[in-house]
Enzyme design. Structure first.
Site, PDB file in Angstrom:
ATOM      1  N   GLU A  50      28.465  52.771  40.740  1.00 60.94           N
ATOM      2  CA  GLU A  50      27.747  51.817  39.881  1.00 60.94           C
ATOM      3  C   GLU A  50      26.349  52.348  39.613  1.00 60.94           C
ATOM      4  OE1 GLU A  50      27.288  48.066  42.066  1.00 60.94           O
ATOM      5  OE2 GLU A  50      27.174  49.191  43.937  1.00 60.94           O
TER       6      GLU A  50
ATOM      7  N   ARG B 281      10.774  41.391  68.157  1.00 61.83           N
ATOM      8  CA  ARG B 281      11.715  42.340  67.551  1.00 61.83           C
ATOM      9  C   ARG B 281      12.845  42.649  68.529  1.00 61.83           C
ATOM     10  NH1 ARG B 281      12.497  48.046  67.246  1.00 61.83           N
ATOM     11  NH2 ARG B 281      13.343  48.680  65.218  1.00 61.83           N
TER      12      ARG B 281
ATOM     13  N   LEU C 246      28.845  46.292  44.181  1.00 63.80           N
ATOM     14  CA  LEU C 246      28.503  44.876  44.133  1.00 63.80           C
ATOM     15  C   LEU C 246      29.393  44.199  43.083  1.00 63.80           C
ATOM     16  CD1 LEU C 246      26.440  42.816  45.306  1.00 63.80           C
ATOM     17  CD2 LEU C 246      25.329  42.957  43.095  1.00 63.80           C
TER      18      LEU C 246
ATOM     19  N   LYS D 185      25.156  41.541  48.991  1.00 67.77           N
ATOM     20  CA  LYS D 185      23.921  41.793  48.230  1.00 67.77           C
ATOM     21  C   LYS D 185      22.714  41.761  49.163  1.00 67.77           C
ATOM     22  CE  LYS D 185      21.871  40.462  43.781  1.00 67.77           C
ATOM     23  NZ  LYS D 185      21.694  41.806  43.263  1.00 67.77           N
TER      24      LYS D 185
ATOM     25  N   TYR E 162      19.957  38.565  48.808  1.00 68.03           N
ATOM     26  CA  TYR E 162      19.192  38.011  47.700  1.00 68.03           C
ATOM     27  C   TYR E 162      20.089  37.751  46.494  1.00 68.03           C
ATOM     28  CZ  TYR E 162      19.124  42.519  45.174  1.00 68.03           C
ATOM     29  OH  TYR E 162      19.476  43.649  44.491  1.00 68.03           O
TER      30      TYR E 162
ATOM     31  N   ARG F 122      28.240  33.796  45.146  1.00 70.99           N
ATOM     32  CA  ARG F 122      28.095  35.132  45.758  1.00 70.99           C
ATOM     33  C   ARG F 122      27.119  35.081  46.933  1.00 70.99           C
ATOM     34  NH1 ARG F 122      26.392  40.030  42.029  1.00 70.99           N
ATOM     35  NH2 ARG F 122      24.456  38.842  42.017  1.00 70.99           N
TER      36      ARG F 122
HETATM   37  N1  PMP Z   1      25.302  46.546  41.229  1.00 68.75           N
HETATM   38  C1  PMP Z   1      24.147  46.581  41.929  1.00 68.75           C
HETATM   39  C2  PMP Z   1      23.967  47.641  42.952  1.00 68.75           C
HETATM   40  C3  PMP Z   1      23.140  45.642  41.668  1.00 68.75           C
HETATM   41  O1  PMP Z   1      21.990  45.673  42.371  1.00 68.75           O
HETATM   42  C4  PMP Z   1      23.334  44.666  40.652  1.00 68.75           C
HETATM   43  C5  PMP Z   1      22.262  43.664  40.311  1.00 68.75           C
HETATM   44  N2  PMP Z   1      21.753  43.009  41.384  1.00 68.75           N
HETATM   45  C6  PMP Z   1      24.554  44.669  39.955  1.00 68.75           C
HETATM   46  C7  PMP Z   1      25.516  45.613  40.266  1.00 68.75           C
HETATM   47  C8  PMP Z   1      24.833  43.658  38.874  1.00 68.75           C
HETATM   48  O2  PMP Z   1      25.091  42.400  39.426  1.00 68.75           O
HETATM   49  P1  PMP Z   1      24.781  41.056  38.603  1.00 68.75           P
HETATM   50  O3  PMP Z   1      25.528  41.172  37.331  1.00 68.75           O
HETATM   51  O4  PMP Z   1      25.302  39.976  39.470  1.00 68.75           O
HETATM   52  O5  PMP Z   1      23.302  41.027  38.407  1.00 68.75           O
END
Ligand code: PMP
Length: 286
Positions: A182, A101, A206, A150, A33, A52
């Site tokens: 994070e 499935r 991410l 993601k 996503y 991305r």
């Molecule tokens: N880390 C994680 C785990 C996230 O889910 C997100 C947001 N989706 C981010 C970092 C920040 O990414 P972005 O700046 O692209 O929204």
């Protein structure tokens, strides 16, 4: 007025939009996503999110549902049809509906599922949270090892947000092998003696689109940046802390595990970066 959403080529009222029970996104979290912010009716860093998305799809050998030009057109159409001034566009691509499935990936003739919808957040850039700052707790990072993709596997981040709520905090920072990876849905930063410190890019986090923009603006403003892991103890002893994400922009963090950071109020570096980020992003929005 009912929200108009997009599903596999059709613009429909949300009540009429459906996806199969055999969709691999539903059965296996086999999907990726993106969330792109909208300010003043325009998309923030669409090119970054599209790039991305392409990388997430390619890492999972998933077919792209359409090209970037078409994706941009769908985003704009939804913003327009739903009269979004400020808010977000959520996009999800899954490996589609093989009609049953099975763990094995389906044959190439199964088309990916593409869903987009908008979320209206009037005045989202003027959040009172940015004035108060966030309280975070630390929790172990027990997610899988490809956090650079993601995916829609958001159960643990959801649990992390619930743990934060139960502890009277706003969010959680995840810790692995003694260092912060994070936030549950954002990248994490501290500031010490004027230097911005944030974990280096790897498969462990991410690669935030907001992170890339903020580090670029920080470098342009001659701020020092160190990309390396840091501990919760180092964060608690820092002058400032903050997070970045597409929907929160730059958001100060004022408390970690009950310990106030610096003065316990949003710091000057986080405030300045938020200002620069919003100004530059609005100027480049499409
Ligand atoms: N880390 C994680 C785990 C996230 O889910 C997100 C947001 N989706 C981010 C970092 C920040 O990414 P972005 O700046 O692209 O929204």
């Amino acid at each position: 007025m009912s929200r108009i959403v997009y599903v596999n080529g059709a613009y429909l009222p949300e009540e009429e939009a459906t996806v199969s029970i055999f969709d691999r996104g539903f059965l296996m979290a086999d999907g990726v996503y993106e969330v792109t912010s909208v300010l003043g009716g325009k998309l923030i860093d669409f090119a970054g999110h599209a790039a991305r998305l392409a990388r997430s799809l390619s890492e999972l050998q998933m077919a792209a549902p359409c090209d970037d030009e078409e994706l941009l057109a769908i985003h704009r159409e939804l913003v327009e049809r739903n009269g979004i001034e400020d808010g977000m566009v959520y996009l999800q691509v899954t490996r589609g509906n093989p009609g049953d499935r099975d763990f094995a990936f389906p044959a190439d003739d199964v088309a990916p599922t593409l869903v987009l919808f908008t979320q209206s957040k009037p005045g989202m850039a003027e959040s009172p949270l940015a004035e108060r700052g966030l309280k975070v707790i630390s929790i172990p990072d027990v997610r899988w090892g490809r956090r650079d993709i993601k995916t829609v596997q958001l159960l643990y981040p959801s649990m992390g947000k619930m743990m934060a709520k139960a502890a009277g905090a706003d969010d959680a920072w995840m810790v692995e092998e003694g260092a912060v990876t994070e936030g549950t849905s954002n990248n994490a930063y501290i500031v010490k003696d004027g230097t911005i410190i944030t974990r280096h890019l790897s498969e462990e986090i991410l690669h935030g689109i907001t992170r890339a923009a903020v580090l670029r603006f920080a470098a342009e403003a001659q701020m020092q940046v160190e990309e390396r892991p840091f501990t919760i103890e180092e964060a608690q002893a820092a002058d400032e802390a903050f997070i970045t994400s597409a929907s929160m922009f730059v958001m100060p963090v004022v408390e970690i595990d009950g310990a106030a950071i610096g003065t316990g109020t949003p710091g000057p570096v986080a405030r300045r970066l938020r200002e620069i980020y919003l100004e530059e992003s609005r100027a480049k929005a499409v």
